[in-house]
Enzyme design. Structure first.
Site, PDB file in Angstrom:
ATOM      1  N   SER A   1     -34.215   3.405  95.840  1.00 52.40           N
ATOM      2  CA  SER A   1     -33.420   4.468  95.864  1.00 52.40           C
ATOM      3  C   SER A   1     -33.700   5.564  94.845  1.00 52.40           C
ATOM      4  CB  SER A   1     -31.917   3.889  96.047  1.00 52.40           C
ATOM      5  OG  SER A   1     -31.697   3.369  97.136  1.00 52.40           O
TER       6      SER A   1
ATOM      7  N   ALA B   1     -34.620  -4.491  94.880  1.00 55.92           N
ATOM      8  CA  ALA B   1     -35.463  -3.726  95.705  1.00 55.92           C
ATOM      9  C   ALA B   1     -34.655  -2.319  96.037  1.00 55.92           C
ATOM     10  CB  ALA B   1     -35.881  -4.397  96.910  1.00 55.92           C
ATOM     11  N   GLU B   2     -33.640  -2.462  96.527  1.00 53.75           N
ATOM     12  CA  GLU B   2     -32.873  -1.134  96.936  1.00 53.75           C
ATOM     13  C   GLU B   2     -32.508  -0.273  95.674  1.00 53.75           C
ATOM     14  OE1 GLU B   2     -29.527   0.616  99.938  1.00 53.75           O
ATOM     15  OE2 GLU B   2     -29.964  -1.450  99.973  1.00 53.75           O
ATOM     16  N   THR B   3     -32.254  -0.804  94.806  1.00 54.42           N
ATOM     17  CA  THR B   3     -31.781  -0.015  93.865  1.00 54.42           C
ATOM     18  C   THR B   3     -33.172   0.891  93.239  1.00 54.42           C
ATOM     19  OG1 THR B   3     -30.155  -1.493  93.043  1.00 54.42           O
ATOM     20  CG2 THR B   3     -31.069  -0.074  91.212  1.00 54.42           C
TER      21      THR B   3
ATOM     22  N   CYS C   1     -32.967  -7.945  97.009  1.00 49.11           N
ATOM     23  CA  CYS C   1     -32.463  -7.040  97.871  1.00 49.11           C
ATOM     24  C   CYS C   1     -31.732  -5.962  97.249  1.00 49.11           C
ATOM     25  CB  CYS C   1     -31.869  -7.267  99.201  1.00 49.11           C
ATOM     26  SG  CYS C   1     -32.694  -8.121 100.234  1.00 49.11           S
TER      27      CYS C   1
END
Length: 139
Positions: free
Chosen positions: A66, A61-63, A58
């Protein structure tokens, strides 16, 4: 008017030392608003049973999502994650994983990226979706 895409060095400089990106060992391979590719080692990012931690997936993925959202409103814009979900398909104990974030929608206030994380053999480990609130730089 669309701004030029910043260099990878310019983007990486915005993270600074001591960030989670650095601690997780995430490295960027390709960056644009439409597609961000990055890698992360499994070693150091495992849960107690020795498998890649789902939370580490996660974070990757968020990095990636974003960064894509940030590039959409570059320079001077703001991107903040508002939602992430992930489905873990298989596990891995070693090596390097690669995440590919592909833009689904790049809007005025929201962006969405689908992120596929794979192992070194190209097997899908995780599919995630991240939504970011974005705000362009104020004139």
């Amino acid at each position: 008017m669309t701004q030029p895409t910043p260099s990878m060095d310019e983007i990486l400089a915005t993270f600074g030392s001591g960030t989670l990106v650095e601690r997780m060992g995430i490295e960027f391979v390709e960056i644009s608003a439409a597609r961000v590719v990055g890698t992360m080692p499994v070693e150091g990012n495992t849960q107690v049973a020795g498998f890649l931690h789902g939370g580490a997936s996660c974070v990757l993925a968020e990095t990636l999502g974003s960064v894509g959202a940030l590039l959409h409103v570059w320079p001077g814009g703001l991107a903040l994650g508002t939602d992430i979900n992930a489905t873990h398909h298989r596990s891995v104990r070693s090596g390097t994983v690669t995440g590919v974030a592909t833009a689904v929608a790049l809007g005025r206030t929201l962006t969405s990226h689908e992120v596929v994380i794979s192992d070194e053999e190209g097997r899908r480990l995780c599919t995630a979706r991240i939504t970011n609130y974005v705000r362009a730089a104020q004139p």
